[in-house]
Design a protein around this motif. Structure first.
Motif, PDB file in Angstrom:
ATOM      1  N   VAL B 211       0.831  -1.208   0.000  1.00 45.12           N
ATOM      2  CA  VAL B 211       0.000   0.000   0.000  1.00 45.12           C
ATOM      3  C   VAL B 211       0.869   1.263   0.000  1.00 45.12           C
ATOM      4  CG1 VAL B 211      -0.323   0.047   2.519  1.00 45.12           C
ATOM      5  CG2 VAL B 211      -2.031   1.129   1.050  1.00 45.12           C
ATOM      6  N   HIS B 212       2.061   1.186   0.571  1.00 39.74           N
ATOM      7  CA  HIS B 212       2.963   2.344   0.587  1.00 39.74           C
ATOM      8  C   HIS B 212       3.724   2.512  -0.727  1.00 39.74           C
ATOM      9  CE1 HIS B 212       2.949   1.653   5.180  1.00 39.74           C
ATOM     10  NE2 HIS B 212       1.944   2.433   4.813  1.00 39.74           N
ATOM     11  N   ALA B 213       3.710   1.484  -1.552  1.00 37.91           N
ATOM     12  CA  ALA B 213       4.406   1.554  -2.845  1.00 37.91           C
ATOM     13  C   ALA B 213       3.473   2.016  -3.957  1.00 37.91           C
ATOM     14  CB  ALA B 213       4.988   0.183  -3.190  1.00 37.91           C
ATOM     15  N   GLN B 214       2.201   2.277  -3.603  1.00 40.89           N
ATOM     16  CA  GLN B 214       1.212   2.609  -4.637  1.00 40.89           C
ATOM     17  C   GLN B 214       1.508   3.956  -5.294  1.00 40.89           C
ATOM     18  OE1 GLN B 214      -1.471   0.321  -5.300  1.00 40.89           O
ATOM     19  NE2 GLN B 214      -1.359   1.528  -7.170  1.00 40.89           N
ATOM     20  N   THR B 215       1.569   3.968  -6.620  1.00 46.48           N
ATOM     21  CA  THR B 215       1.709   5.212  -7.385  1.00 46.48           C
ATOM     22  C   THR B 215       0.648   5.205  -8.494  1.00 46.48           C
ATOM     23  OG1 THR B 215       3.304   4.189  -8.886  1.00 46.48           O
ATOM     24  CG2 THR B 215       4.217   5.376  -6.994  1.00 46.48           C
ATOM     25  N   GLY B 216       0.625   6.265  -9.276  1.00 43.49           N
ATOM     26  CA  GLY B 216      -0.289   6.306 -10.426  1.00 43.49           C
ATOM     27  C   GLY B 216      -1.429   7.281 -10.249  1.00 43.49           C
ATOM     28  N   PRO B 217      -2.175   7.523 -11.346  1.00 42.41           N
ATOM     29  CA  PRO B 217      -3.229   8.540 -11.327  1.00 42.41           C
ATOM     30  C   PRO B 217      -4.299   8.316 -10.250  1.00 42.41           C
ATOM     31  CG  PRO B 217      -3.219   7.303 -13.423  1.00 42.41           C
ATOM     32  CD  PRO B 217      -1.987   6.951 -12.682  1.00 42.41           C
ATOM     33  N   ALA B 218      -4.702   7.058 -10.015  1.00 44.74           N
ATOM     34  CA  ALA B 218      -5.788   6.817  -9.059  1.00 44.74           C
ATOM     35  C   ALA B 218      -5.374   7.174  -7.628  1.00 44.74           C
ATOM     36  CB  ALA B 218      -6.243   5.362  -9.126  1.00 44.74           C
ATOM     37  N   THR B 219      -4.128   6.912  -7.277  1.00 46.00           N
ATOM     38  CA  THR B 219      -3.637   7.252  -5.935  1.00 46.00           C
ATOM     39  C   THR B 219      -3.699   8.755  -5.714  1.00 46.00           C
ATOM     40  OG1 THR B 219      -1.863   5.769  -6.607  1.00 46.00           O
ATOM     41  CG2 THR B 219      -1.780   6.582  -4.340  1.00 46.00           C
ATOM     42  N   ARG B 220      -3.363   9.492  -6.753  1.00 42.17           N
ATOM     43  CA  ARG B 220      -3.366  10.951  -6.652  1.00 42.17           C
ATOM     44  C   ARG B 220      -4.774  11.517  -6.836  1.00 42.17           C
ATOM     45  NH1 ARG B 220       0.752  10.097 -10.562  1.00 42.17           N
ATOM     46  NH2 ARG B 220      -0.580  10.955 -12.188  1.00 42.17           N
ATOM     47  N   GLY B 221      -5.727  10.668  -7.180  1.00 40.32           N
ATOM     48  CA  GLY B 221      -7.089  11.150  -7.460  1.00 40.32           C
ATOM     49  C   GLY B 221      -7.135  12.019  -8.693  1.00 40.32           C
ATOM     50  N   ASP B 222      -6.269  11.729  -9.657  1.00 37.68           N
ATOM     51  CA  ASP B 222      -6.151  12.548 -10.862  1.00 37.68           C
ATOM     52  C   ASP B 222      -7.214  12.131 -11.886  1.00 37.68           C
ATOM     53  OD1 ASP B 222      -5.357  13.925 -13.130  1.00 37.68           O
ATOM     54  OD2 ASP B 222      -3.226  13.706 -12.685  1.00 37.68           O
ATOM     55  N   ARG B 223      -8.419  12.691 -11.727  1.00 38.31           N
ATOM     56  CA  ARG B 223      -9.577  12.318 -12.555  1.00 38.31           C
ATOM     57  C   ARG B 223      -9.340  12.601 -14.041  1.00 38.31           C
ATOM     58  NH1 ARG B 223     -12.924   8.903  -9.946  1.00 38.31           N
ATOM     59  NH2 ARG B 223     -12.698   9.414  -7.771  1.00 38.31           N
ATOM     60  N   GLU B 224      -8.565  13.662 -14.326  1.00 38.53           N
ATOM     61  CA  GLU B 224      -8.358  14.039 -15.725  1.00 38.53           C
ATOM     62  C   GLU B 224      -7.636  12.921 -16.479  1.00 38.53           C
ATOM     63  OE1 GLU B 224      -7.257  18.198 -15.888  1.00 38.53           O
ATOM     64  OE2 GLU B 224      -6.465  17.872 -17.922  1.00 38.53           O
ATOM     65  N   VAL B 225      -6.556  12.426 -15.889  1.00 34.91           N
ATOM     66  CA  VAL B 225      -5.817  11.330 -16.529  1.00 34.91           C
ATOM     67  C   VAL B 225      -6.693  10.077 -16.602  1.00 34.91           C
ATOM     68  CG1 VAL B 225      -3.816   9.797 -16.366  1.00 34.91           C
ATOM     69  CG2 VAL B 225      -3.585  12.200 -15.751  1.00 34.91           C
ATOM     70  N   MET B 226      -7.396   9.796 -15.508  1.00 34.99           N
ATOM     71  CA  MET B 226      -8.216   8.583 -15.493  1.00 34.99           C
ATOM     72  C   MET B 226      -9.292   8.624 -16.577  1.00 34.99           C
ATOM     73  SD  MET B 226      -8.655   7.469 -11.498  1.00 34.99           S
ATOM     74  CE  MET B 226      -8.653   9.018 -10.621  1.00 34.99           C
ATOM     75  N   ASN B 227      -9.968   9.778 -16.703  1.00 36.08           N
ATOM     76  CA  ASN B 227     -11.007   9.894 -17.729  1.00 36.08           C
ATOM     77  C   ASN B 227     -10.423   9.807 -19.130  1.00 36.08           C
ATOM     78  OD1 ASN B 227     -12.956  10.107 -15.772  1.00 36.08           O
ATOM     79  ND2 ASN B 227     -12.927  12.360 -15.741  1.00 36.08           N
ATOM     80  N   ASN B 228      -9.287  10.446 -19.289  1.00 36.42           N
ATOM     81  CA  ASN B 228      -8.551  10.396 -20.552  1.00 36.42           C
ATOM     82  C   ASN B 228      -8.247   8.935 -20.927  1.00 36.42           C
ATOM     83  OD1 ASN B 228      -6.409  10.435 -22.397  1.00 36.42           O
ATOM     84  ND2 ASN B 228      -5.493  12.286 -21.549  1.00 36.42           N
TER      85      ASN B 228
END
Lengths: 259, 259
Positions: B211-228
């Motif tokens: 759980v501490h190694a998690q990276t990426g758009p979803a961890t940051r709550g980056d909806r723009e990248v996720m929707n893209n």
């Protein structure tokens, strides 16, 4: 004379890039972060000056690397002064044209997962590059080759597919590890029990086509085991829904009934 | 005198077990498979006799290992003659009591993913064991310790949770690799591009809490990248639905809003 680079951002990617660039002989002159304490963490590591105001940026550097979260890129571009060098971002899913305000621009996308505290051999990291004109293309190409042995040209749509595939093979995979850890922890079991299994799974996927390495109840269409497992996971939980969806996907994929 | 073992099954697990047991000095006297050609593939490797009828089983062996798919276990038990030795199965999610017809019974569950064609150091495989009475417990314990350096006792419910966690960390992980491969293939890109990323992801998950190694758009709550990304994956496809569900799960997990 050493080429001068300004790093805009002080997160995981910025940190690893700065260190690799410094080691390759570049002069990192400034590190920007809105939170000065972040800039002050990174800047001394590469003999740079920490700044927290974009108007303080030196306009005569050779390269400006914008390595901030995707959602912060637009604001950075808007606030940046006009500069003479090449401006690149490091994002997988942002079009190069976002940087059109700058006459010379491009993309330098390191295809790896970075954690600030964890050292990493940057030369092994695939780097995907793009540039708007031959001058920016050449600079980005040279800089990337100075830090990595695996540089490839990729346009925006290719880069986006690579980014999405990395989300599946890295971010989502790590989350499945976290969910497995969560299940084991609740039973007082150690995640390290899974280590031989995880190592073998990784090694197999890298030595044969992953679809041919697929094992488990869903591949065999073993509904009894699957239902048994889903009963043990409470319905309405993410564990349960993820189990159901991935099992269905594995089953359909194996039978070539894939949408 | 060597202890005698009958192997019921000739699949991935049966094959690796037979070879490990033979190397540890056991005498594999028979290998059963309903499809005689499968039994005939495995039997010669361990100097055993191939059979395809359960009534032909020697009743004087020390150990009978039922290593068939979960859905076939009940039929095997029903058709097996009464035997004098200990009868075990190798399944993660089947109760030991399923074998109650036999006075001496137990479980020997190797916690690993097996592919017939791929060699593997069995001594590193965690083996979970259980027995109904002290005689069966001791035999299963001794046999497991002869082939593995990592033997642990586990009852049915513990074994099931381990099995489910393995489905997440191994079967589901491999499927995500297969989906990533599928995405890349459609763009003419090589799965090997992901190799540094996959190695690093695995290494990180094994060296820190996942759980501490998690990276990426979803961890940051980056909806723009996720929707893209979700726009690039067509809606209604498994790729799309898996992306949506896992992203939501990562986001909630990171924010401690997990159900």
């Amino acid at each position: 004379m050493k080429q001068k680079i300004v790093m805009i951002g002080a997160g995981n990617v910025a940190t690893h890039l700065c260190i690799a660039l410094k080691n390759a002989g570049y002069d990192i002159i400034q590190v920007f972060s809105r939170d000065i304490s972040n800039a002050e963490c990174l800047a001394p590591l590469v003999d740079a000056v920490a700044i927290d105001t974009l108007s303080e940026i030196e306009t005569q550097a050779d390269l400006y690397i914008i390595s901030v979260s995707d959602s912060a890129i637009q604001d950075v571009i808007y606030e940046m002064p006009d500069v003479h060098g090449v401006v690149v971002h490091t994002a997988g899913s942002i079009e190069m044209e976002t940087l059109a305000k700058f006459p010379l621009h491009g993309v330098l996308y390191p295809f790896q997962t970075f954690t600030r505290e964890k050292e990493l051999e940057f030369s092994q990291v695939p780097v995907l590059v793009e540039g708007n004109v031959s001058l920016s293309r050449k600079l980005v190409w040279d800089v990337a080759n100075a830090i990595s042995d695996n540089v490839q040209k990729a346009n925006g749509s290719k880069r986006k597919i690579l980014h999405i595939s990395a989300v599946f093979a890295c971010n989502f995979v790590n989350h499945l590890y976290a969910l497995a850890d969560d299940l084991l922890e609740k039973e007082g079991l150690e995640f390290s029990m899974l280590e031989p299994l995880i190592r073998e799974t990784t090694q197999k996927a890298l030595s044969m086509k992953p679809v041919h390495a697929q094992t488990g109840p869903a591949t065999r269409g073993d509904r009894e085991v699957m239902n048994n497992h889903m009963e043990a996971l409470n319905s309405g939980t993410f564990h349960h829904d993820i189990y159901a969806l991935l099992s269905e996907s594995i089953f359909k994929f194996a039978k070539n009934e894939y949408s």
